[in-house]
Scaffold this motif. Structure first.
Motif, PDB file in Angstrom:
ATOM      1  N   GLU A 194      -3.123  35.817   5.159  1.00 26.30           N
ATOM      2  CA  GLU A 194      -1.695  35.485   5.192  1.00 26.30           C
ATOM      3  C   GLU A 194      -1.257  35.105   6.601  1.00 26.30           C
ATOM      4  OE1 GLU A 194      -0.261  38.410   1.519  1.00 26.30           O
ATOM      5  OE2 GLU A 194      -0.063  39.067   3.611  1.00 26.30           O
ATOM      6  N   ALA A 243       4.328  31.936  14.162  1.00 34.24           N
ATOM      7  CA  ALA A 243       3.863  30.963  15.141  1.00 34.24           C
ATOM      8  C   ALA A 243       4.576  31.071  16.477  1.00 34.24           C
ATOM      9  CB  ALA A 243       4.023  29.553  14.589  1.00 34.24           C
ATOM     10  N   ARG A 251      -3.149  33.748   8.893  1.00 35.01           N
ATOM     11  CA  ARG A 251      -3.720  32.422   9.187  1.00 35.01           C
ATOM     12  C   ARG A 251      -2.904  31.322   8.505  1.00 35.01           C
ATOM     13  NH1 ARG A 251      -8.537  33.565   8.219  1.00 35.01           N
ATOM     14  NH2 ARG A 251      -9.377  33.596  10.342  1.00 35.01           N
ATOM     15  N   ASP A 252      -2.570  31.531   7.239  1.00 35.43           N
ATOM     16  CA  ASP A 252      -1.824  30.508   6.500  1.00 35.43           C
ATOM     17  C   ASP A 252      -0.433  30.301   7.096  1.00 35.43           C
ATOM     18  OD1 ASP A 252      -3.983  30.250   4.838  1.00 35.43           O
ATOM     19  OD2 ASP A 252      -3.169  31.540   3.250  1.00 35.43           O
ATOM     20  N   CYS A 253       0.242  31.403   7.454  1.00 31.01           N
ATOM     21  CA  CYS A 253       1.583  31.282   8.030  1.00 31.01           C
ATOM     22  C   CYS A 253       1.555  30.567   9.374  1.00 31.01           C
ATOM     23  CB  CYS A 253       2.212  32.662   8.179  1.00 31.01           C
ATOM     24  SG  CYS A 253       2.643  33.451   6.617  1.00 31.01           S
ATOM     25  N   LEU A 259      -0.767  28.397  10.549  1.00 30.26           N
ATOM     26  CA  LEU A 259      -1.146  26.990  10.421  1.00 30.26           C
ATOM     27  C   LEU A 259      -0.055  26.164   9.747  1.00 30.26           C
ATOM     28  CD1 LEU A 259      -4.919  27.403   9.417  1.00 30.26           C
ATOM     29  CD2 LEU A 259      -3.959  26.878  11.667  1.00 30.26           C
ATOM     30  N   SER A 260       0.778  26.806   8.937  1.00 32.75           N
ATOM     31  CA  SER A 260       1.884  26.085   8.305  1.00 32.75           C
ATOM     32  C   SER A 260       3.127  26.042   9.180  1.00 32.75           C
ATOM     33  CB  SER A 260       2.216  26.729   6.954  1.00 32.75           C
ATOM     34  OG  SER A 260       2.682  28.058   7.133  1.00 32.75           O
ATOM     35  N   GLY A 261       3.065  26.688  10.375  1.00 35.70           N
ATOM     36  CA  GLY A 261       4.181  26.651  11.309  1.00 35.70           C
ATOM     37  C   GLY A 261       5.283  27.636  11.011  1.00 35.70           C
ATOM     38  N   HIS A 262       5.002  28.675  10.257  1.00 32.25           N
ATOM     39  CA  HIS A 262       6.020  29.689   9.940  1.00 32.25           C
ATOM     40  C   HIS A 262       6.552  30.275  11.238  1.00 32.25           C
ATOM     41  CE1 HIS A 262       7.900  33.313   8.325  1.00 32.25           C
ATOM     42  NE2 HIS A 262       7.813  32.758   7.121  1.00 32.25           N
ATOM     43  N   ARG A 263       7.873  30.218  11.416  1.00 32.25           N
ATOM     44  CA  ARG A 263       8.470  30.558  12.711  1.00 32.25           C
ATOM     45  C   ARG A 263       8.186  31.991  13.137  1.00 32.25           C
ATOM     46  NH1 ARG A 263      12.482  28.294  15.757  1.00 32.25           N
ATOM     47  NH2 ARG A 263      13.593  29.710  17.160  1.00 32.25           N
ATOM     48  N   ASP A 267      -8.306  24.944  13.075  1.00 34.03           N
ATOM     49  CA  ASP A 267      -7.695  25.703  11.990  1.00 34.03           C
ATOM     50  C   ASP A 267      -7.996  27.191  12.069  1.00 34.03           C
ATOM     51  OD1 ASP A 267     -10.363  25.474  11.494  1.00 34.03           O
ATOM     52  OD2 ASP A 267     -10.150  25.068   9.339  1.00 34.03           O
ATOM     53  N   GLN A 280      -3.591  30.033  18.482  1.00 31.13           N
ATOM     54  CA  GLN A 280      -4.766  29.256  18.118  1.00 31.13           C
ATOM     55  C   GLN A 280      -5.964  29.812  18.866  1.00 31.13           C
ATOM     56  OE1 GLN A 280      -4.375  25.021  18.491  1.00 31.13           O
ATOM     57  NE2 GLN A 280      -6.582  24.664  18.348  1.00 31.13           N
TER      58      GLN A 280
END
Length: 814
Positions: free
Chosen positions: A181, A194, A183-185, A187-191, A277, A270
């Motif tokens: 979760e 990230a 990693r997905d957040c 990479l999707s740019g979840h504020r 990724d 990152q």
């Protein structure tokens, strides 16, 4: 003595000094009545780097300079309210036992730690660096281990953990977020993931733990420049957790592979130098201050329990079939533990010295032992316990295989995540690998071994080289591509003078042999030697530049960074003798074999004789006395050593003839050849289980070996005097052709046991009886006028002593 790296403000303290190195040293001095912590002037650093100044040394004619308040930068160890001094010049004498000269210093019956501090120099808390903004000291001999009481062995206060337990009540812990979760957040740019700190609890298990990585630089200010990488996982995936700065000091010793940890208030970034990724989790002590806790396995809900670490154990037989760079784990019985040495780092800076030692492990699956070149793993307490007859487990090692597999000389060495575990510290009973089939198979073999047989082949310390060099000049030169070429004699001397304590390097020179001496330990006054008289009496290009006076005291005030005074010159270098009243007449045969007869040393000789002894061998009067070799104590309980070692794996466990030659003759030597006895550190010791702790301290970095204290595995040795073809400089090197029979090494190809073949193989042939010392000395005339490519292994042993071993000598056709 304490070491640390300087920072941007350190140069303020040394306005007149040239700061060539990165290190500074704080030294605590005492006269037996009080203590004073001072900083060495950088010009004196070589006193520590070459182990001239060490704990117990006596300092004379010391000159101090007070550090003015205006010079003090903002660092935790120095302030304007305390006395602060810099040591700018000093003479050093080794405070060895038996030195009864009255110098006004109380050495006995003194509790040094209880002495008061001089004036107002008492530190406000634990000792910290005086001349740099650093919160902890570095180890004296490497940058990988930790040093000092600041490194916590137990976790910090668990108040936050108790608060969490109160919130969750009796139910099992469950993570608020998983690795996948996060990693997905990210990479999707979840504020929330990230761009900010993540407060959600992450529960993971440590799979691998790196060694400490020190990144302190002289052009940056950072109080605690450390970094550690943990490979962790949960049921959804794995990720790297990076601990930064003071978090390493608080947590590094408390965490181990297999632990389950809870993380809060961390950042997701990152992954550095990885795929675009991939992510890593950054844990710091501020912005934000991360929350870490170690969780009992029983406190985590079963459905969220992270998987156990996996292991890839290979035995010695299986390693033969695995490819180069394969990563594996090994378990074995330790039968040889080499002395710690240091290599110069091959990175772009080349300033760091990497500490390593060789281990030989046996597991009974093949005749080929497992050789491990073990560098520091940030486990100093474990490395100190690597005694022979210990069961050792090394994880995450990398297999190194040479392109030429003639001898099958493969070995294992460190990766970033290498860890080592051994008996005596309770490691094995805590680790999950004890249940694995390869480990249980090894334990069955271990219990079948006889203690006395294992003891008979177990050794510790001494000179050791692996893999051995090739036995032909063509192959050796091919392997040396990209390495420095042949050195002139004077260049070799300068390079050896630059070595730091226990630094190891390989050099090549072209030379001829002018003298060969055979000696036995403790009987150096009853030696055999051959000399090429024509070479000995021919004019030498270096004779005019040799110093005609004895060297000064081994510790004069300030050293220059580009040239060391004569005391630091290794004793293995000797200026040539153009004439001597003690030498045979030049009209004698061109070569001679002599047997040295025992005789009493005359300490009442005239001034010229004293000068000659000082020039060639400054410490000869003391070291000429035969050494006493003590037999190892008989241990009636050795039958249970291996059995006790295996018990840690239980799940519920608690914690002399005359040679002859046509061109040689025997004469009675009127004066002993001027060769110093071989250094005690050079010859491996037979392992003494009853005194294993004492042996380990002797072999360790900074140890003080006592000749004859332990039984040496080698009793005799040869010394070859080499004359450089380039400039005539004479070099004395120890040659150990019999070492292959007593030291761990691959089998050698058969050869004829002539001087040419023995020198090119570095050892006697094991396929025929070796020649007797008298026969070998008698055959030494074969070396007359032979041009040789000589491979020399140099290791500085501290103070004025440098070990120089002739490992190979290849004949150069005329």
């Amino acid at each position: 003595m304490r070491r640390y790296s300087r920072d941007q403000g350190s140069s303020v303290y040394f306005p007149q000094a040239v700061l060539n190195g990165d290190d500074l040293y704080d030294v605590t001095l005492s006269d037996g009545d009080c203590r004073l912590q001072v900083t060495l002037d950088p010009g004196l650093n070589r006193l520590v780097e070459r182990k001239v100044m060490q704990p117990g040394s006596t300092l004379r004619n010391a000159t101090f300079t007070p550090a003015m308040a205006a010079q003090l930068p903002e660092c935790p160890g120095a302030s304007g309210e305390t006395d602060s001094y810099r040591l700018v010049s000093v003479e050093v004498r080794d405070g060895a036992p038996g030195d009864d000269e009255d110098d006004g210093v109380r050495r006995f019956d003194v509790d040094w730690d209880s002495l008061p501090w001089f004036g107002s120099s008492e530190p406000a808390g634990p000792l910290v660096p005086l001349r740099a903004n650093r919160s902890v000291f570095l180890p004296l001999w490497n940058n990988v281990d930790y040093s000092g009481e600041a490194w916590r062995e137990h976790p910090p206060s668990a108040e936050e953990e108790e608060d969490e337990r109160d919130e969750e009540g009796e139910e099992g812990r469950r993570p608020a977020v998983t690795v996948s979760e996060l990693r997905d957040c990210f990479l999707s740019g979840h504020r929330a993931v990230a761009r900010g700190a993540v407060k959600h609890q992450l529960i993971v298990r440590i799979i691998n733990k790196s060694h400490l990585m020190y990144y302190g630089r002289t052009d940056r200010n950072c109080e605690c420049p450390y970094k550690v990488v943990l490979e962790v996982c949960d049921l959804t995936g794995s990720v790297c957790v990076v601990l930064w700065n003071s978090v390493c000091v608080s947590w590094y010793r408390c965490l181990k592979p297999g632990d389950i940890i809870s993380l809060r208030r961390y950042r997701v970034k990152q992954h550095y130098q990885a795929e675009p990724d991939d992510i890593e989790i950054s844990v710091n002590s501020r912005n934000p201050a991360a929350q870490i806790s170690v969780l009992p396995e029983s406190s985590v809900s079963t459905e969220y329990l992270p998987p156990e670490p996996t292991f890839s154990f290979y035995n010695s037989k299986e390693l033969l079939d695995h490819p180069h760079s394969a990563v594996c784990d090994v378990i074995g019985l330790l039968t040889f533990s080499g002395r710690p040495e240091r290599l110069r780092s091959k990175d772009s800076r080349g300033a760091e010295l990497l500490e390593y030692r060789w281990l030989q492990l046996e597991d009974g699956t093949s005749n080929q032992p497992i050789m491990v070149k073990l560098f520091s793993t940030s486990q100093p307490e474990t490395h100190c316990k690597l005694h022979p007859l210990s069961v050792v487990v090394c994880t995450r090692l990398k297999l190194i295989k040479a392109a030429d597999q003639t001898h099958g000389c493969s070995y294992l060495t460190n990766t970033r995540y290498t860890q080592v575990y051994c008996t005596g510290l309770g490691h094995h009973s805590e680790m999950s690998y004890r249940k694995l089939r390869p480990v249980r198979q090894f334990l069955r073999w271990l219990r079948s071994q006889d203690d006395e047989q294992v003891l008979s082949r177990s050794m510790i310390g001494g000179f050791f080289m692996y893999p051995p060099p090739p036995v032909s000049l063509e192959t050796y030169m091919k392997d040396r591509r990209g390495e420095p070429g042949f050195l002139r004699g004077a260049e070799l001397q300068r390079e050896v003078e630059r070595l730091c304590y226990r630094e190891r390097r390989t050099f090549c020179i072209q030379a001829t042999v002018t003298m060969v001496t055979y000696s036995r330990v403790g009987e150096e006054d009853r030696s055999l030697f051959w000399t090429d008289r024509a070479a000995s009496f021919s004019p030498s290009p270096s004779s005019s530049s040799s110093s005609p006076h004895p060297p000064p005291s081994p510790s004069l005030s300030s050293f220059s960074s580009s040239h060391l005074p004569l005391p630091s010159t290794p004793r293995s270098f000797r200026p040539p003798v153009a004439s001597s009243s003690s030498s045979p007449s030049p009209t004698s045969p061109s070569s001679a074999v002599s047997q040295l007869t025992p005789r009493r040393l005359d300490h009442r000789a005239g001034r010229s004789s004293c000068k000659r002894k000082q020039l060639f061998q400054p410490e000869a009067p003391r070291k000429r006395h035969p050494w006493v070799t003590l037999q190892p104590e008989q241990n009636n309980k050795t039958a249970v050593i291996l059995f006790e070692a295996s018990m840690e794996f239980l799940e519920n466990a608690d914690e002399d003839g005359d040679g002859d030659d046509d061109t040689s003759s025997f004469v009675t030597a009127p004066l002993l050849p001027v060769f110093p006895p071989v250094a005690a550190e050079t010859l491996p010791m037979r392992y003494d289980h009853a005194r294993r702790e004492e042996q380990a301290v002797t072999v360790a970095m900074g140890g003080r070996p006592t000749p004859g204290r332990f039984d040496s595995a080698l009793q005799d040795y040869y010394t070859l005097r080499l004359r450089a073809l380039s400039d005539g400089v004479l070099v004395d090197a120890v040659f150990l052709p019999q070492s292959s029979a007593s030291c761990p090494s691959p089998p050698l190809l058969p050869h004829a046991n002539t001087w040419t073949s023995v020198l090119s193989h570095g050892a006697f042939s094991l396929h025929a009886p070796p020649p007797s010392p008298a026969d070998l000395i008698g055959m030494a005339a074969q070396l007359t006028n032979q041009r040789l490519v000589c491979v020399l292994e140099a290791c500085h042993l501290g103070g004025p002593t440098t070990e120089l071993i002739l490992s190979r000598a290849f004949h150069l056709p005329n």
